[in-house]
Scaffold this motif. Structure first.
Motif, short mmCIF file in Angstrom:
data_model
loop_
_atom_site.label_atom_id
_atom_site.label_comp_id
_atom_site.label_asym_id
_atom_site.label_seq_id
_atom_site.Cartn_x
_atom_site.Cartn_y
_atom_site.Cartn_z
N LEU A 182 0.99 -1.15 -0.05
CA LEU A 182 0.02 0.04 -0.03
C LEU A 182 0.73 1.32 -0.04
CD1 LEU A 182 -2.53 -0.88 2.87
CD2 LEU A 182 -2.84 -1.36 0.55
N TYR A 183 0.23 2.21 -0.63
CA TYR A 183 1.12 3.60 -0.55
C TYR A 183 -0.13 4.74 -0.49
CZ TYR A 183 0.35 4.18 -5.51
OH TYR A 183 -0.16 4.32 -6.87
N VAL A 184 0.43 5.81 0.08
CA VAL A 184 -0.90 7.07 0.18
C VAL A 184 -0.57 8.16 -0.63
CG1 VAL A 184 -1.33 6.06 2.70
CG2 VAL A 184 0.18 7.90 2.32
N THR A 185 -1.50 8.85 -0.98
CA THR A 185 -1.34 9.93 -1.85
C THR A 185 -2.18 11.04 -1.16
OG1 THR A 185 -3.35 9.51 -3.35
CG2 THR A 185 -1.10 8.54 -3.90
N PHE A 186 -1.66 12.42 -1.57
CA PHE A 186 -2.40 13.54 -1.10
C PHE A 186 -2.47 14.53 -2.34
CE2 PHE A 186 -0.10 11.99 2.38
CZ PHE A 186 -0.87 12.17 3.55
N LYS A 187 -3.71 14.89 -2.93
CA LYS A 187 -4.06 15.63 -4.05
C LYS A 187 -4.46 16.81 -3.57
CE LYS A 187 -4.56 11.52 -7.05
NZ LYS A 187 -5.61 10.67 -7.81
N ASP A 188 -4.30 18.03 -4.45
CA ASP A 188 -4.74 19.17 -4.25
C ASP A 188 -6.18 19.21 -4.83
OD1 ASP A 188 -4.47 19.46 -6.89
OD2 ASP A 188 -2.59 20.95 -6.59
N CYS A 189 -6.79 20.56 -4.78
CA CYS A 189 -8.19 20.57 -5.32
C CYS A 189 -8.29 20.42 -6.75
CB CYS A 189 -8.64 21.83 -4.86
SG CYS A 189 -7.89 23.34 -5.65
N TYR A 190 -7.07 20.46 -7.55
CA TYR A 190 -7.16 19.99 -8.96
C TYR A 190 -6.89 18.72 -9.43
CZ TYR A 190 -7.67 25.32 -8.93
OH TYR A 190 -8.01 26.59 -8.64
N GLY A 191 -6.73 17.81 -8.35
CA GLY A 191 -6.35 16.45 -8.71
C GLY A 191 -4.94 16.14 -8.83
N LYS A 192 -3.68 17.41 -8.50
CA LYS A 192 -2.81 17.00 -8.64
C LYS A 192 -2.11 16.40 -7.43
CE LYS A 192 1.74 19.50 -9.19
NZ LYS A 192 2.52 20.66 -8.45
N ILE A 193 -1.25 15.57 -7.59
CA ILE A 193 -0.35 14.80 -6.32
C ILE A 193 0.48 15.58 -5.80
CG2 ILE A 193 1.11 12.80 -5.47
CD1 ILE A 193 -0.35 11.30 -7.74
N VAL A 194 0.42 16.09 -4.52
CA VAL A 194 1.24 16.95 -3.85
C VAL A 194 2.26 16.06 -3.05
CG1 VAL A 194 1.53 18.47 -1.83
CG2 VAL A 194 -0.47 18.82 -3.38
N PHE A 195 1.95 14.90 -2.77
CA PHE A 195 3.11 14.03 -2.04
C PHE A 195 2.64 12.54 -2.32
CE2 PHE A 195 4.66 11.59 1.52
CZ PHE A 195 5.88 11.50 1.32
N PHE B 14 -19.26 23.74 -5.46
CA PHE B 14 -17.71 23.29 -5.43
C PHE B 14 -17.93 21.76 -5.26
CE2 PHE B 14 -17.32 27.53 -3.91
CZ PHE B 14 -16.51 28.24 -4.79
N ALA B 15 -17.21 20.84 -6.16
CA ALA B 15 -17.08 19.39 -6.30
C ALA B 15 -16.11 19.03 -5.15
CB ALA B 15 -16.86 19.01 -7.59
N GLN B 16 -16.62 18.39 -4.32
CA GLN B 16 -15.65 17.87 -3.00
C GLN B 16 -15.56 16.38 -3.44
OE1 GLN B 16 -16.88 17.65 1.17
NE2 GLN B 16 -15.56 19.33 1.39
N PRO B 17 -14.29 15.86 -3.61
CA PRO B 17 -14.41 14.51 -3.89
C PRO B 17 -14.60 13.58 -2.81
CG PRO B 17 -12.44 15.70 -4.58
CD PRO B 17 -13.22 16.44 -3.62
N LEU B 18 -15.31 12.38 -3.09
CA LEU B 18 -15.53 11.35 -2.17
C LEU B 18 -14.78 9.99 -2.72
CD1 LEU B 18 -19.46 12.03 -1.85
CD2 LEU B 18 -17.91 12.57 -0.36
N ALA B 19 -15.07 9.13 -2.09
CA ALA B 19 -14.39 7.77 -2.59
C ALA B 19 -14.97 7.10 -3.96
CB ALA B 19 -14.43 6.63 -1.73
N GLY B 20 -13.94 6.53 -4.78
CA GLY B 20 -14.58 5.94 -5.91
C GLY B 20 -15.07 6.93 -7.18
N GLY B 21 -14.40 7.93 -6.89
CA GLY B 21 -14.67 8.87 -8.26
C GLY B 21 -16.13 9.60 -8.27
N ASN B 22 -16.65 9.38 -6.93
CA ASN B 22 -17.93 10.30 -6.67
C ASN B 22 -17.65 11.70 -6.05
OD1 ASN B 22 -19.32 7.80 -7.67
ND2 ASN B 22 -19.00 7.12 -5.55
N TYR B 23 -18.61 12.55 -6.08
CA TYR B 23 -18.36 13.92 -5.58
C TYR B 23 -19.83 14.46 -4.98
CZ TYR B 23 -14.60 14.33 -9.06
OH TYR B 23 -13.83 14.15 -9.83
#
Length: 261
Positions: A91-104, A193-202
């Motif tokens: 497993l690894y974890v990701t952190f994305k900003d509000c535009y979907g870009k991976i910050v870390f 504003f679209a706030q992401p949920l799990a599985g590509g939902n908002y």
């Protein structure tokens, strides 16, 4: 107008490239991850929140409303990704900003435990070792820098005024058959504003913030199953604009929705 939109993208991207975890204070954790079948299975959401709180973040689950005082783009969207492994759990974890870009993105955490609960917990904790190694310390970056730049852009690019328009249903004869034109309601220029949920939902939230609508992905990227209060319908993209369509007393209603993903 195209030049103004280009300017908006350039200004937003100008501060996006240099972002680190230290620029963020708030993280949203999904209740369900793509590789799992149920919410908080193997305590993945609970363990994630525990580790993120320990790192120093303020954490909200995806079903919680983030306070209005927090800038939408000052929030990171957290995710856990599972990699295939023979007799191992990776497993690894990701952190994305509000535009979907991976910050870390963390290092891969690996477990050879056979029990799923033990394996997922060990792998996630090992993935977090690379997060702890960053020695996170919030610098206030997003609330001061990003908000200031976005505010300047929004001041420069004034949205066109949209007034509420109601169209009465019309029937047009085509080759002896009747075609019903839907009643169309164009709302005032309220931005959701679209706030992401799990599985590509908002979930679509307003500036209060309150949850106005929840949308669920389909096989078509331009169409979502949508629920707005007691109304159920679809959110569809037409000519680069979004419309919430549903039936009211057997009449098709189409509402224009101003969404920012």
């Amino acid at each position: 107008m195209k030049k103004q939109l280009l300017l908006l993208l350039l200004l937003v991207s100008s501060f996006g490239f240099a972002q680190t975890l230290n620029d963020y204070k708030t993280v949203i954790v999904p209740l369900k991850f793509d590789f799992l079948k149920t919410e908080n299975q193997y305590r993945m959401s609970t363990l994630s929140k525990f580790n993120l709180n320990k790192v120093g973040f303020d954490v909200f689950y995806s079903n919680e409303v983030v306070p209005n005082s927090i800038n939408r783009c000052a929030v990171l969207n957290y995710d856990i990704v599972k990699e295939n492994g023979f007799l191992t759990t990776k497993l690894y974890v990701t952190f994305k900003d509000c535009y979907g870009k991976i910050v870390f993105q963390s290092e891969i955490g690996l477990s050879r435990e056979k029990d799923f609960q033990a394996a997922y917990n060990e792998a996630l904790n090992k993935a977090f070792e690379s997060v702890y190694a960053l020695e996170y310390q919030y610098n206030g970056g997003m609330n001061t820098v990003a908000e200031e730049k976005v505010a300047k852009v929004e001041k420069f690019v004034q949205p066109a005024k949209i007034e509420k328009i109601d169209k009465v249903e019309t029937v047009v004869a085509v080759g002896g058959s009747s075609v019903v034109t839907p009643n169309t309601t164009v709302e005032s220029n309220q931005i959701l504003f679209a706030q992401p949920l799990a599985g590509g939902n908002y979930q679509l939230i307003d500036s209060t913030p309150s949850i106005i609508m929840k949308i669920y992905k389909t096989s078509d990227v331009n169409s979502f199953i949508a629920q707005k209060g007691n109304l159920q319908g679809v959110l569809v993209k037409k000519n680069n604009e979004w419309f919430f369509e549903y039936y009211d007393n057997d009449q098709l209603v189409s509402e224009k929705i101003n969404v920012k993903f």
